[in-house]
Design a protein around this motif. Structure first.
Motif, short mmCIF file in Angstrom:
data_model
loop_
_atom_site.label_atom_id
_atom_site.label_comp_id
_atom_site.label_asym_id
_atom_site.label_seq_id
_atom_site.Cartn_x
_atom_site.Cartn_y
_atom_site.Cartn_z
N ALA A 36 0.86 -1.19 0.00
CA ALA A 36 0.00 0.00 0.00
C ALA A 36 0.90 1.23 0.00
O ALA A 36 2.06 1.15 0.39
CB ALA A 36 -0.91 0.02 1.23
N VAL A 37 0.33 2.34 -0.44
CA VAL A 37 1.03 3.61 -0.42
C VAL A 37 0.17 4.60 0.35
O VAL A 37 -1.03 4.72 0.10
CB VAL A 37 1.30 4.13 -1.85
N VAL A 38 0.77 5.29 1.30
CA VAL A 38 0.11 6.38 2.04
C VAL A 38 0.77 7.66 1.55
O VAL A 38 1.98 7.83 1.71
CB VAL A 38 0.31 6.22 3.57
N SER A 39 -0.02 8.54 0.92
CA SER A 39 0.61 9.71 0.32
C SER A 39 -0.34 10.90 0.23
O SER A 39 -1.54 10.74 0.03
CB SER A 39 1.09 9.37 -1.10
N SER A 54 -1.49 -0.84 -9.73
CA SER A 54 -2.48 -1.61 -8.95
C SER A 54 -2.12 -1.69 -7.47
O SER A 54 -2.44 -2.65 -6.79
CB SER A 54 -2.67 -3.02 -9.52
N THR A 55 -1.44 -0.65 -6.99
CA THR A 55 -1.13 -0.57 -5.57
C THR A 55 -2.16 0.31 -4.89
O THR A 55 -2.37 1.45 -5.30
CB THR A 55 0.28 0.02 -5.35
N PRO A 56 -2.84 -0.19 -3.87
CA PRO A 56 -3.84 0.60 -3.16
C PRO A 56 -3.23 1.83 -2.50
O PRO A 56 -2.08 1.80 -2.06
CB PRO A 56 -4.40 -0.35 -2.11
N VAL A 57 -4.02 2.89 -2.43
CA VAL A 57 -3.56 4.16 -1.90
C VAL A 57 -4.44 4.60 -0.73
O VAL A 57 -5.67 4.56 -0.83
CB VAL A 57 -3.59 5.25 -2.99
N VAL A 58 -3.79 5.02 0.35
CA VAL A 58 -4.48 5.73 1.43
C VAL A 58 -4.18 7.20 1.17
O VAL A 58 -3.06 7.66 1.40
CB VAL A 58 -3.98 5.31 2.82
N PRO A 59 -5.17 7.95 0.65
CA PRO A 59 -4.90 9.34 0.30
C PRO A 59 -4.94 10.27 1.51
O PRO A 59 -5.82 10.18 2.35
CB PRO A 59 -6.02 9.68 -0.69
N ILE A 60 -3.96 11.15 1.57
CA ILE A 60 -3.89 12.18 2.61
C ILE A 60 -4.14 13.51 1.90
O ILE A 60 -3.45 13.85 0.94
CB ILE A 60 -2.50 12.21 3.28
N GLU A 61 -5.13 14.24 2.35
CA GLU A 61 -5.52 15.50 1.70
C GLU A 61 -4.71 16.66 2.22
O GLU A 61 -4.44 16.75 3.41
CB GLU A 61 -7.01 15.78 1.90
N GLY A 62 -4.34 17.53 1.30
CA GLY A 62 -3.67 18.78 1.67
C GLY A 62 -4.70 19.89 1.83
O GLY A 62 -5.80 19.66 2.33
N LEU A 63 -4.36 21.05 1.36
CA LEU A 63 -5.24 22.21 1.53
C LEU A 63 -6.18 22.46 0.37
O LEU A 63 -7.10 23.24 0.48
CB LEU A 63 -4.37 23.46 1.74
N GLN A 64 -5.96 21.80 -0.77
CA GLN A 64 -6.70 22.16 -1.98
C GLN A 64 -7.78 21.18 -2.37
O GLN A 64 -8.49 21.41 -3.34
CB GLN A 64 -5.71 22.32 -3.14
N ILE A 94 -6.77 -2.35 3.88
CA ILE A 94 -6.03 -2.80 2.70
C ILE A 94 -5.27 -4.07 3.03
O ILE A 94 -5.33 -5.06 2.27
CB ILE A 94 -5.06 -1.71 2.21
N LEU A 95 -4.57 -4.08 4.14
CA LEU A 95 -3.72 -5.21 4.50
C LEU A 95 -4.53 -6.44 4.91
O LEU A 95 -4.04 -7.57 4.82
CB LEU A 95 -2.75 -4.81 5.61
N ALA A 96 -5.79 -6.24 5.31
CA ALA A 96 -6.64 -7.36 5.69
C ALA A 96 -7.02 -8.21 4.47
O ALA A 96 -7.22 -9.42 4.59
CB ALA A 96 -7.91 -6.86 6.38
N ASP A 97 -7.10 -7.58 3.30
CA ASP A 97 -7.44 -8.31 2.07
C ASP A 97 -6.68 -7.68 0.90
O ASP A 97 -7.25 -6.93 0.11
CB ASP A 97 -8.95 -8.28 1.83
N PRO A 98 -5.38 -7.96 0.82
CA PRO A 98 -4.55 -7.32 -0.21
C PRO A 98 -5.03 -7.58 -1.64
O PRO A 98 -4.95 -6.71 -2.49
CB PRO A 98 -3.16 -7.90 0.01
N ALA A 99 -5.54 -8.77 -1.90
CA ALA A 99 -6.00 -9.08 -3.26
C ALA A 99 -7.19 -8.20 -3.64
O ALA A 99 -7.25 -7.66 -4.75
CB ALA A 99 -6.36 -10.56 -3.38
N ALA A 100 -8.12 -8.03 -2.72
CA ALA A 100 -9.28 -7.17 -3.00
C ALA A 100 -8.84 -5.72 -3.16
O ALA A 100 -9.36 -5.00 -4.03
CB ALA A 100 -10.31 -7.29 -1.87
N ALA A 101 -7.89 -5.28 -2.35
CA ALA A 101 -7.42 -3.91 -2.45
C ALA A 101 -6.70 -3.68 -3.79
O ALA A 101 -6.92 -2.65 -4.45
CB ALA A 101 -6.49 -3.58 -1.28
N ARG A 102 -5.88 -4.62 -4.22
CA ARG A 102 -5.23 -4.48 -5.53
C ARG A 102 -6.27 -4.49 -6.64
O ARG A 102 -6.10 -3.82 -7.66
CB ARG A 102 -4.19 -5.58 -5.74
N ALA A 103 -7.33 -5.25 -6.45
CA ALA A 103 -8.39 -5.30 -7.46
C ALA A 103 -9.07 -3.94 -7.60
O ALA A 103 -9.30 -3.47 -8.72
CB ALA A 103 -9.42 -6.38 -7.12
N TRP A 104 -9.40 -3.27 -6.47
CA TRP A 104 -10.05 -1.96 -6.62
C TRP A 104 -9.08 -0.91 -7.15
O TRP A 104 -9.48 0.00 -7.87
CB TRP A 104 -10.82 -1.50 -5.39
#
Length: 112
Positions: free
Chosen positions: A15-18, A31-41, A76-86
């Motif tokens: 996963a990527v947190v960014s 196909s790497t799942p992302v945990v998005p971190i929002e900035g100001l915009q 994401i880590l609980a079901d990596p295959a499903a996360a890569r699928a989405w």
């Protein structure tokens, strides 16, 4: 580092947190799942929502934001295959949308 090489590098992670839009997009292309971190915009929120990423962008400073990041990462880590699928599906949907748009433009301009 060229974009394809960076996407390939991001593809090696579970996963990527960014908070970086381009990192998030390139991770999705691998196909790497992302945990998005929002900035100001709110551009991360808009881009990830448009792509169909099922995780809400987390805003630093909101109460419990670190816990929200960790919950998203755990999902994401609980079901990596499903996360890569989405993650892969998000990119396919965007590519299909671009193809439809281009086809419409070509048809209207009577180029094809």
């Amino acid at each position: 580092m060229p974009a394809k090489a960076y996407a390939g590098f991001l593809g090696t992670f579970d996963a990527v947190v960014s908070s970086r839009l381009h990192t998030g997009v390139l991770a999705l292309t691998a196909s790497t799942p992302v945990v998005p971190i929002e900035g100001l915009q709110f551009k991360i929120t808009a881009a990830m929502t448009a792509a169909g990423v099922p995780l809400a962008a987390v805003r630093p400073g909101d109460p419990g934001w670190v816990d929200n990041v960790l919950r998203s990462l755990d999902s994401i880590l609980a079901d990596p295959a499903a996360a890569r699928a989405w993650a892969g599906a998000a990119v396919r949907r965007q590519r299909e949308s671009i193809d439809e748009f281009v086809d419409g433009v070509i048809h209207r301009l009577r180029l094809g």
